[in-house]
Motif scaffolding. Structure first.
Motif, PDB file in Angstrom:
ATOM      1  N   PHE A  83       0.817  -1.270   0.093  1.00  0.00           N
ATOM      2  CA  PHE A  83       0.042   0.001   0.116  1.00  0.00           C
ATOM      3  C   PHE A  83       0.772   1.195  -0.013  1.00  0.00           C
ATOM      4  CE2 PHE A  83      -2.700  -3.289   1.689  1.00  0.00           C
ATOM      5  CZ  PHE A  83      -3.670  -3.029   1.312  1.00  0.00           C
ATOM      6  N   GLU A  84       0.389   2.382  -0.446  1.00  0.00           N
ATOM      7  CA  GLU A  84       1.098   3.687  -0.068  1.00  0.00           C
ATOM      8  C   GLU A  84      -0.169   4.654   0.529  1.00  0.00           C
ATOM      9  OE1 GLU A  84       2.372   4.763  -3.739  1.00  0.00           O
ATOM     10  OE2 GLU A  84       0.370   5.883  -4.772  1.00  0.00           O
ATOM     11  N   ASN A  85       0.159   5.761   1.028  1.00  0.00           N
ATOM     12  CA  ASN A  85      -0.794   6.934   1.779  1.00  0.00           C
ATOM     13  C   ASN A  85      -1.236   7.631   0.535  1.00  0.00           C
ATOM     14  OD1 ASN A  85       0.099   5.286   4.011  1.00  0.00           O
ATOM     15  ND2 ASN A  85       1.846   6.738   4.630  1.00  0.00           N
ATOM     16  N   SER A  91      -0.512   1.099  -4.770  1.00  0.00           N
ATOM     17  CA  SER A  91      -0.091   2.254  -5.482  1.00  0.00           C
ATOM     18  C   SER A  91      -0.751   2.232  -6.906  1.00  0.00           C
ATOM     19  CB  SER A  91       1.369   1.839  -5.463  1.00  0.00           C
ATOM     20  OG  SER A  91       2.064   2.633  -6.192  1.00  0.00           O
ATOM     21  N   TYR A  92      -0.915   1.301  -7.556  1.00  0.00           N
ATOM     22  CA  TYR A  92      -1.380   1.116  -8.931  1.00  0.00           C
ATOM     23  C   TYR A  92      -2.880   1.780  -9.071  1.00  0.00           C
ATOM     24  CZ  TYR A  92      -2.420  -0.359 -13.719  1.00  0.00           C
ATOM     25  OH  TYR A  92      -2.441  -0.360 -14.975  1.00  0.00           O
ATOM     26  N   PHE A  93      -3.675   1.331  -7.993  1.00  0.00           N
ATOM     27  CA  PHE A  93      -4.970   2.112  -7.763  1.00  0.00           C
ATOM     28  C   PHE A  93      -5.008   3.686  -7.637  1.00  0.00           C
ATOM     29  CE2 PHE A  93      -8.279   3.446  -5.112  1.00  0.00           C
ATOM     30  CZ  PHE A  93      -9.649   3.271  -5.908  1.00  0.00           C
ATOM     31  N   ASN A  94      -4.044   3.798  -6.823  1.00  0.00           N
ATOM     32  CA  ASN A  94      -3.903   5.639  -6.343  1.00  0.00           C
ATOM     33  C   ASN A  94      -3.486   6.215  -7.641  1.00  0.00           C
ATOM     34  OD1 ASN A  94      -3.689   7.922  -4.990  1.00  0.00           O
ATOM     35  ND2 ASN A  94      -1.722   7.143  -4.320  1.00  0.00           N
ATOM     36  N   GLN A  95      -2.441   5.740  -8.279  1.00  0.00           N
ATOM     37  CA  GLN A  95      -1.749   6.453  -9.369  1.00  0.00           C
ATOM     38  C   GLN A  95      -2.409   6.325 -10.754  1.00  0.00           C
ATOM     39  OE1 GLN A  95       2.480   5.300  -9.456  1.00  0.00           O
ATOM     40  NE2 GLN A  95       2.523   5.452  -7.251  1.00  0.00           N
ATOM     41  N   ALA A 111      -6.177   4.399 -11.297  1.00  0.00           N
ATOM     42  CA  ALA A 111      -7.734   4.627 -11.149  1.00  0.00           C
ATOM     43  C   ALA A 111      -8.282   5.735 -10.536  1.00  0.00           C
ATOM     44  CB  ALA A 111      -8.423   3.202 -10.539  1.00  0.00           C
ATOM     45  N   TYR A 112      -7.727   5.940  -9.173  1.00  0.00           N
ATOM     46  CA  TYR A 112      -7.962   7.074  -8.476  1.00  0.00           C
ATOM     47  C   TYR A 112      -7.607   8.385  -9.044  1.00  0.00           C
ATOM     48  CZ  TYR A 112      -9.681   9.313  -4.147  1.00  0.00           C
ATOM     49  OH  TYR A 112     -10.429  10.169  -2.972  1.00  0.00           O
ATOM     50  N   ARG A 113      -6.296   8.378  -9.695  1.00  0.00           N
ATOM     51  CA  ARG A 113      -6.123   9.746 -10.054  1.00  0.00           C
ATOM     52  C   ARG A 113      -6.638   9.918 -11.415  1.00  0.00           C
ATOM     53  NH1 ARG A 113      -4.192  14.406  -8.984  1.00  0.00           N
ATOM     54  NH2 ARG A 113      -2.795  15.212 -10.607  1.00  0.00           N
ATOM     55  N   ALA A 114      -7.340   9.159 -12.133  1.00  0.00           N
ATOM     56  CA  ALA A 114      -8.097   9.231 -13.415  1.00  0.00           C
ATOM     57  C   ALA A 114      -9.472  10.080 -12.949  1.00  0.00           C
ATOM     58  CB  ALA A 114      -8.685   8.094 -14.106  1.00  0.00           C
ATOM     59  N   VAL A 115     -10.197   9.711 -11.819  1.00  0.00           N
ATOM     60  CA  VAL A 115     -11.272  10.322 -11.331  1.00  0.00           C
ATOM     61  C   VAL A 115     -10.785  11.918 -10.901  1.00  0.00           C
ATOM     62  CG1 VAL A 115     -13.151  10.370  -9.838  1.00  0.00           C
ATOM     63  CG2 VAL A 115     -12.186   8.402 -10.885  1.00  0.00           C
ATOM     64  N   GLU A 116      -9.972  11.898 -10.310  1.00  0.00           N
ATOM     65  CA  GLU A 116      -9.336  13.458  -9.672  1.00  0.00           C
ATOM     66  C   GLU A 116      -9.161  14.213 -10.942  1.00  0.00           C
ATOM     67  OE1 GLU A 116      -7.150  12.478  -5.623  1.00  0.00           O
ATOM     68  OE2 GLU A 116      -5.956  12.069  -7.447  1.00  0.00           O
ATOM     69  N   GLN A 117      -8.520  13.761 -12.215  1.00  0.00           N
ATOM     70  CA  GLN A 117      -8.340  14.678 -13.075  1.00  0.00           C
ATOM     71  C   GLN A 117      -9.523  15.246 -13.754  1.00  0.00           C
ATOM     72  OE1 GLN A 117      -5.455  12.019 -15.329  1.00  0.00           O
ATOM     73  NE2 GLN A 117      -3.729  13.053 -14.559  1.00  0.00           N
ATOM     74  N   LYS A 118     -10.739  14.325 -13.896  1.00  0.00           N
ATOM     75  CA  LYS A 118     -11.988  14.603 -14.235  1.00  0.00           C
ATOM     76  C   LYS A 118     -12.481  15.619 -13.586  1.00  0.00           C
ATOM     77  CE  LYS A 118     -13.460  10.008 -15.845  1.00  0.00           C
ATOM     78  NZ  LYS A 118     -14.388   9.024 -15.534  1.00  0.00           N
ATOM     79  N   ARG A 122       1.968  -5.957 -10.445  1.00  0.00           N
ATOM     80  CA  ARG A 122       1.680  -4.852 -11.177  1.00  0.00           C
ATOM     81  C   ARG A 122       0.925  -4.007 -10.474  1.00  0.00           C
ATOM     82  NH1 ARG A 122      -0.643  -4.834 -16.057  1.00  0.00           N
ATOM     83  NH2 ARG A 122       0.389  -3.011 -16.699  1.00  0.00           N
ATOM     84  N   MET A 123       0.397  -4.265  -9.368  1.00  0.00           N
ATOM     85  CA  MET A 123      -0.572  -3.464  -8.592  1.00  0.00           C
ATOM     86  C   MET A 123       0.190  -2.999  -7.508  1.00  0.00           C
ATOM     87  SD  MET A 123      -4.418  -4.976  -8.156  1.00  0.00           S
ATOM     88  CE  MET A 123      -4.760  -3.676  -7.714  1.00  0.00           C
ATOM     89  N   GLY A 124       1.410  -3.306  -7.304  1.00  0.00           N
ATOM     90  CA  GLY A 124       2.306  -2.905  -6.331  1.00  0.00           C
ATOM     91  C   GLY A 124       2.799  -1.464  -6.228  1.00  0.00           C
ATOM     92  N   GLY A 125       3.538  -0.959  -4.909  1.00  0.00           N
ATOM     93  CA  GLY A 125       4.144   0.251  -5.085  1.00  0.00           C
ATOM     94  C   GLY A 125       5.627   0.153  -5.423  1.00  0.00           C
ATOM     95  N   ARG A 126       6.417  -0.151  -4.307  1.00  0.00           N
ATOM     96  CA  ARG A 126       7.780   0.067  -4.671  1.00  0.00           C
ATOM     97  C   ARG A 126       8.147  -1.456  -5.046  1.00  0.00           C
ATOM     98  NH1 ARG A 126      10.605   1.615   0.972  1.00  0.00           N
ATOM     99  NH2 ARG A 126       8.891   0.341   1.936  1.00  0.00           N
ATOM    100  N   ASN A 127       7.292  -2.495  -4.950  1.00  0.00           N
ATOM    101  CA  ASN A 127       7.624  -3.712  -5.528  1.00  0.00           C
ATOM    102  C   ASN A 127       6.911  -3.973  -6.908  1.00  0.00           C
ATOM    103  OD1 ASN A 127       4.875  -3.788  -4.728  1.00  0.00           O
ATOM    104  ND2 ASN A 127       5.127  -5.968  -3.957  1.00  0.00           N
ATOM    105  N   ARG A 128       6.446  -2.910  -7.384  1.00  0.00           N
ATOM    106  CA  ARG A 128       6.008  -3.047  -8.959  1.00  0.00           C
ATOM    107  C   ARG A 128       7.312  -3.217 -10.040  1.00  0.00           C
ATOM    108  NH1 ARG A 128       3.360   2.271 -11.083  1.00  0.00           N
ATOM    109  NH2 ARG A 128       2.230   2.203  -9.124  1.00  0.00           N
TER     110      ARG A 128
END
Length: 322
Positions: free
Chosen positions: A71-73, A95-99, A101-108, A254-260
């Protein structure tokens, strides 16, 4: 449910059991004004969620897949939308979700200039009650806006299977071709070099110097790496080509953070390293970032030495350029 205020932001919180046996707070909803700004390129890491470090929480759980993903914060209301950099605006996210999926909604929301107020609500998992299950983002022009922006996104846990990202017919064909030519054991040097001889069969163009690896090349490397792991352990997973003393994240997802996983040039691209399979290695995002930082430091030292030899830097030790 408790209420916390921070400036113009209102945060609703409740409590849930921590895996260490204690009871700690968690954010259920945050509401506040949208203030658009550019995100600084370099800033300190985000604070921990109200519950504390997610690593501490996950170590006491039996969810091995979640532990591998990591996870990441993540900010509930992002910094570039005016969200505060406090624990009450933080939730653990893949990490992947944050950067992505979540980021895509924020950009909208960012792109719709009429939106002035934002609310983010969280529903948590029933089994691990500190880990979010879904986020609902609502943004409006005012409290009476009859056409607000509204979107719910689920933070799905995908197990770290190397084939989950491309289980299609083309991938099956590539897997069969690579399996036929895969060395009996993984070579210590150039583990993917054998694929340079079958580039045509794999549909990859001729290599070039100082060039990135294509998506198709990366897919071939993922497949070969997973096949090596399957042959050695009986399980197909992505594993770093660097040993644990150099890369602490041996299992890659691929869904990881530093372990991507990242496909890295063994001889750096900045040093005209080619995008041959022989020059490729699969490593964690953490290792790759550390390597890049070390290369940049070495390059600065080399540049300073060159300039000093050429008389372009003063001898006063201050590095003044003439």
């Amino acid at each position: 449910m408790g209420t916390h205020t921070h400036g113009k932001f209102t945060i609703l919180t409740d409590t849930a059991p921590h895996t260490d046996g204690s009871t700690k707070g968690r954010v259920r909803q945050i509401t506040g004004p949208i203030t658009r700004s550019a995100v600084p390129k370099r800033r300190k890491g985000a604070p921990d969620p109200l519950m504390g470090s997610t690593d501490t929480y996950m170590k006491a759980s039996s969810e091995r897949d979640l532990e591998l993903i990591g996870f990441e914060n993540g900010h509930l209301i992002s910094i570039d939308l005016g969200g505060p950099d406090i624990s009450h605006n933080i939730a653990p996210m893949f990490s992947y979700f944050n950067q992505v999926a979540y980021r895509a909604v924020e950009q909208k929301i960012y792109s719709e200039g009429r939106l002035k107020i934002m609310t983010v609500s969280i529903n948590y998992r029933d089994d691990l009650r500190m880990i979010p299950r879904e986020f609902t983002l609502r943004a409006a022009e005012s409290e009476t806006d009859i056409k607000p922006f509204f979107e719910t996104i689920e933070m799905v846990c995908v197990t770290p299977s190397p084939f989950a990202f491309a289980a299609d017919h083309d991938t099956e064909q590539l897997t069969e071709i690579i399996k036929q030519h895969l060395p009996a054991s993984k070579p210590e040097a150039e583990p993917y070099g054998f694929m340079d001889k079958i580039r045509g069969k794999l549909g990859c163009p001729a290599p070039q110097e100082a060039t990135k690896y294509s998506q198709r090349q990366k897919l071939c490397i993922y497949i070969a790496n997973a096949l090596y792991s399957e042959r050695a352990t009986g399980q197909a997973f992505l594993r770093s080509d660097q040993g644990p003393t150099k890369d602490p994240f041996q299992t890659l997802t691929r869904m990881g953070g530093r372990n991507r996983p990242e496909v890295d040039h063994f001889v750096p691209k900045s040093w005209n390293g080619p995008n041959t399979f022989a020059n490729a290695q699969l490593v964690s995002k953490y290792f790759n970032a550390r390597k890049l930082a070390d290369l940049e430091a070495d390059a600065k030292i080399a540049l300073t030495a060159t300039r000093r030899r050429s008389g372009r830097i003063s001898g006063n030790g201050l590095g003044t350029l003439y």
